[in-house]
Design an enzyme around this catalytic site. Structure first.
Site, PDB file in Angstrom:
ATOM      1  N   CYS A 116     -23.649  -7.915 -38.438  1.00  0.00           N
ATOM      2  CA  CYS A 116     -23.515  -6.466 -38.651  1.00  0.00           C
ATOM      3  C   CYS A 116     -24.665  -5.892 -39.468  1.00  0.00           C
ATOM      4  O   CYS A 116     -24.820  -4.682 -39.547  1.00  0.00           O
ATOM      5  CB  CYS A 116     -22.193  -6.158 -39.338  1.00  0.00           C
ATOM      6  SG  CYS A 116     -20.782  -6.775 -38.432  1.00  0.00           S
ATOM      7  N   HIS A 256     -21.958   0.235 -43.380  1.00  0.00           N
ATOM      8  CA  HIS A 256     -21.465  -0.430 -42.169  1.00  0.00           C
ATOM      9  C   HIS A 256     -19.957  -0.206 -42.098  1.00  0.00           C
ATOM     10  O   HIS A 256     -19.241  -0.353 -43.092  1.00  0.00           O
ATOM     11  CB  HIS A 256     -21.804  -1.923 -42.228  1.00  0.00           C
ATOM     12  CG  HIS A 256     -21.080  -2.713 -41.192  1.00  0.00           C
ATOM     13  ND1 HIS A 256     -21.040  -2.312 -39.881  1.00  0.00           N
ATOM     14  CD2 HIS A 256     -20.354  -3.865 -41.267  1.00  0.00           C
ATOM     15  CE1 HIS A 256     -20.319  -3.188 -39.189  1.00  0.00           C
ATOM     16  NE2 HIS A 256     -19.888  -4.125 -40.020  1.00  0.00           N
ATOM     17  N   ASN A 286     -15.140  -1.456 -35.738  1.00  0.00           N
ATOM     18  CA  ASN A 286     -16.355  -2.113 -36.210  1.00  0.00           C
ATOM     19  C   ASN A 286     -17.245  -2.413 -35.006  1.00  0.00           C
ATOM     20  O   ASN A 286     -16.934  -3.285 -34.200  1.00  0.00           O
ATOM     21  CB  ASN A 286     -15.973  -3.405 -36.945  1.00  0.00           C
ATOM     22  CG  ASN A 286     -17.184  -4.197 -37.430  1.00  0.00           C
ATOM     23  OD1 ASN A 286     -18.322  -3.872 -37.092  1.00  0.00           O
ATOM     24  ND2 ASN A 286     -16.932  -5.233 -38.216  1.00  0.00           N
TER      25      ASN A 286
HETATM   26  N1  ACO Z   1      -1.255  -6.776 -37.357  1.00  0.00           N
HETATM   27  C1  ACO Z   1      -0.232  -7.103 -38.168  1.00  0.00           C
HETATM   28  N2  ACO Z   1      -0.333  -8.069 -39.098  1.00  0.00           N
HETATM   29  C2  ACO Z   1      -1.501  -8.734 -39.189  1.00  0.00           C
HETATM   30  C3  ACO Z   1      -2.589  -8.456 -38.367  1.00  0.00           C
HETATM   31  C4  ACO Z   1      -2.436  -7.420 -37.407  1.00  0.00           C
HETATM   32  N3  ACO Z   1      -3.414  -7.051 -36.576  1.00  0.00           N
HETATM   33  N4  ACO Z   1      -3.608  -9.255 -38.695  1.00  0.00           N
HETATM   34  C5  ACO Z   1      -3.183 -10.030 -39.699  1.00  0.00           C
HETATM   35  N5  ACO Z   1      -1.909  -9.721 -40.002  1.00  0.00           N
HETATM   36  C6  ACO Z   1      -1.043 -10.314 -41.019  1.00  0.00           C
HETATM   37  C7  ACO Z   1      -1.458 -11.717 -41.383  1.00  0.00           C
HETATM   38  O1  ACO Z   1      -0.908 -12.651 -40.472  1.00  0.00           O
HETATM   39  C8  ACO Z   1      -0.879 -11.851 -42.768  1.00  0.00           C
HETATM   40  O2  ACO Z   1       0.510 -12.128 -42.656  1.00  0.00           O
HETATM   41  P1  ACO Z   1       1.193 -13.222 -43.629  1.00  0.00           P
HETATM   42  O3  ACO Z   1       1.027 -12.645 -45.019  1.00  0.00           O
HETATM   43  O4  ACO Z   1       2.591 -13.254 -43.134  1.00  0.00           O
HETATM   44  O5  ACO Z   1       0.416 -14.480 -43.447  1.00  0.00           O
HETATM   45  C9  ACO Z   1      -0.995 -10.433 -43.345  1.00  0.00           C
HETATM   46  O6  ACO Z   1      -1.172  -9.562 -42.206  1.00  0.00           O
HETATM   47  C10 ACO Z   1      -2.155 -10.257 -44.297  1.00  0.00           C
HETATM   48  O7  ACO Z   1      -3.301 -10.842 -43.703  1.00  0.00           O
HETATM   49  P2  ACO Z   1      -4.695 -10.818 -44.416  1.00  0.00           P
HETATM   50  O8  ACO Z   1      -5.705 -11.511 -43.562  1.00  0.00           O
HETATM   51  O9  ACO Z   1      -4.548 -11.253 -45.838  1.00  0.00           O
HETATM   52  O10 ACO Z   1      -4.968  -9.246 -44.405  1.00  0.00           O
HETATM   53  P3  ACO Z   1      -6.113  -8.453 -45.110  1.00  0.00           P
HETATM   54  O11 ACO Z   1      -5.561  -7.422 -45.969  1.00  0.00           O
HETATM   55  O12 ACO Z   1      -7.191  -9.340 -45.665  1.00  0.00           O
HETATM   56  O13 ACO Z   1      -6.771  -7.683 -43.864  1.00  0.00           O
HETATM   57  C11 ACO Z   1      -8.683  -7.848 -42.464  1.00  0.00           C
HETATM   58  C12 ACO Z   1      -7.326  -8.413 -42.815  1.00  0.00           C
HETATM   59  C13 ACO Z   1      -8.482  -6.418 -42.003  1.00  0.00           C
HETATM   60  C14 ACO Z   1      -9.302  -8.669 -41.365  1.00  0.00           C
HETATM   61  C15 ACO Z   1      -9.577  -7.840 -43.727  1.00  0.00           C
HETATM   62  O14 ACO Z   1      -9.532  -9.110 -44.345  1.00  0.00           O
HETATM   63  C16 ACO Z   1     -11.005  -7.506 -43.434  1.00  0.00           C
HETATM   64  O15 ACO Z   1     -11.323  -6.385 -43.077  1.00  0.00           O
HETATM   65  N6  ACO Z   1     -11.922  -8.469 -43.640  1.00  0.00           N
HETATM   66  C17 ACO Z   1     -13.311  -8.219 -43.427  1.00  0.00           C
HETATM   67  C18 ACO Z   1     -13.636  -8.363 -42.007  1.00  0.00           C
HETATM   68  C19 ACO Z   1     -15.009  -7.875 -41.737  1.00  0.00           C
HETATM   69  O16 ACO Z   1     -15.392  -6.887 -42.309  1.00  0.00           O
HETATM   70  N7  ACO Z   1     -15.782  -8.496 -40.901  1.00  0.00           N
HETATM   71  C20 ACO Z   1     -17.086  -7.900 -40.717  1.00  0.00           C
HETATM   72  C21 ACO Z   1     -18.056  -8.651 -40.192  1.00  0.00           C
HETATM   73  S1  ACO Z   1     -17.997  -8.594 -38.446  1.00  0.00           S
HETATM   74  C22 ACO Z   1     -19.527  -9.145 -37.872  1.00  0.00           C
HETATM   75  O17 ACO Z   1     -20.465  -9.395 -38.598  1.00  0.00           O
HETATM   76  C23 ACO Z   1     -19.591  -9.398 -36.399  1.00  0.00           C
END
Ligand code: ACO
Length: 329
Positions: A116, A256, A286
């Site tokens: 990204c 980003h 994203n």
């Molecule tokens: N819908 C419902 N529940 C979900 C979903 C979904 N789509 N996805 C995950 N959950 C659940 C998980 O299973 C977990 O449940 P559990 O507690 O029962 O195990 C709960 O939600 C919390 O999951 P987390 O992964 O801790 O959620 P978090 O608040 O961290 O959000 C997210 C996840 C949105 C992916 C976040 O971590 C994030 O944005 N990370 C950064 C990602 C990013 O920016 N990547 C960029 C680079 S991309 C590139 O370079 C190509």
């Protein structure tokens, strides 16, 4: 004495595929909800390319708009840099394919893989060539079709990404405007947190690689999140240091668009009010290396341009990579 050149941004453009995939559509594909996606990420919808649309298709479309606005002939282009992790194919480069589609005569072409942060890396490369006087005019494109490497059965990643492209034409000027500075950095030790293991020389396509789902993006979202907030903060500070711009002088922060919570944390570190932070993640998701150039083009076209001076662009991504740029008009 030789001239000091700056890379002025004389034209921009962006392109997204027409098909929109909403959070409600995703509710029918995986176990998720609009409420979860909006509160955890800020995303409401994203654009998804059809099977006849490639990185070069969207990249060419965005580039044509940037070239038209810049009002240059294609034979003036000295360099085409394309930031992408979803090229048309491993080689030739998507830059070369776009060159052909735009009918640009012989010129330097290259792709850059920095996740990204790709657009910031590409901008930095183009700026460096222009600054030294080696090239006068560069076409910089960020394009991504992450939908092609998304595992649509993995709810933790498939809700995040969208397809799109943004482009800019940079032109050498002796006036201090355009790209005032860039900062890029990386740390390969974090590479495993965000990767697509299949399709390269380590795991070429095979029945086994397909059965093991290696051709899909894998991400440890939670850990990425923590690093992202620090990297975005560091990159913002570094570019201010490098260019001498003070926090209160920032016209618009163009982060980003990975997660609205990461964007808000970055804005908080810089003490920026909401009107100085550009957010369009709710409409595009994203789009990786395309997210910043799409945002820059929207700002230029929607009349907020004058108040957005200078813009601070800041990104992080796979690699890990992170970086920033300052742009003035
Ligand atoms: N819908 C419902 N529940 C979900 C979903 C979904 N789509 N996805 C995950 N959950 C659940 C998980 O299973 C977990 O449940 P559990 O507690 O029962 O195990 C709960 O939600 C919390 O999951 P987390 O992964 O801790 O959620 P978090 O608040 O961290 O959000 C997210 C996840 C949105 C992916 C976040 O971590 C994030 O944005 N990370 C950064 C990602 C990013 O920016 N990547 C960029 C680079 S991309 C590139 O370079 C190509």
């Amino acid at each position: 004495m030789s001239n000091q050149y700056y890379a002025e941004m004389i034209g921009t453009g962006h392109a997204v595929p027409p098909r929109i995939l909403t959070n409600q559509d995703l509710e029918k594909i995986v176990d998720t909800s609009d409420e979860w996606i909006v509160t955890r990420t800020g995303i409401r919808e994203r654009h998804i390319a059809d099977k006849n649309t490639f990185a070069s298709t969207l990249g060419t479309e965005a580039a044509k708009k940037a070239i038209e606005e810049a009002d240059i002939r294609v034979d003036e282009i000295d360099l085409i840099v394309v930031a992408t992790v979803t090229p048309d194919m491993p080689f030739p480069s998507t830059a070369a394919i776009i060159q052909k589609k735009l009918n640009v005569p012989k010129t330097a072409v290259m792709d850059i893989s920095a996740g990204c942060t790709g657009y910031i890396y590409a901008l930095s490369i183009a700026e460096s060539y222009i600054k030294t006087g080696a090239f006068k005019t560069a076409l910089v494109i960020g394009v991504e079709l992450l939908s092609r490497v998304t595992d649509w059965s993995d709810r933790s990643t498939c809700v995040l990404f969208g397809d799109g492209s943004g482009a800019a034409v940079l032109r050498a000027t002796t006036e201090r405007k355009g790209v005032l500075g860039t900062y890029i950095n990386g740390d390969g030790r974090l590479g495993d947190l965000l990767k697509m293991p299949g399709g390269g020389s380590m795991n070429p396509a095979s029945e086994e690689s397909i059965a093991n789902r290696l051709h899909y993006l894998k991400m440890s979202g939670n850990e990425v999140f923590k690093f992202a907030v620090n990297m975005m903060g560091e990159a913002s500070e570094k570019i201010l240091e490098k260019t001498g711009i003070r926090k209160e002088e920032i016209g618009m922060l163009v982060p980003h668009q990975a997660n609205v919570r990461i964007i808000n944390a970055t804005a908080k570190k810089l003490n920026l009010p909401p009107e100085k932070v550009y957010i369009n993640i709710h409409r595009f998701g994203n789009t990786s290396s395309a997210s910043i150039p799409i945002a820059v083009d929207e700002i230029r076209k929607n009349g907020k341009f004058e108040n957005a001076n200078p813009m601070i662009l800041v990104a992080f991504g796979a690699g890990f990579t992170w970086g920033s740029a300052a742009i003035s008009w």
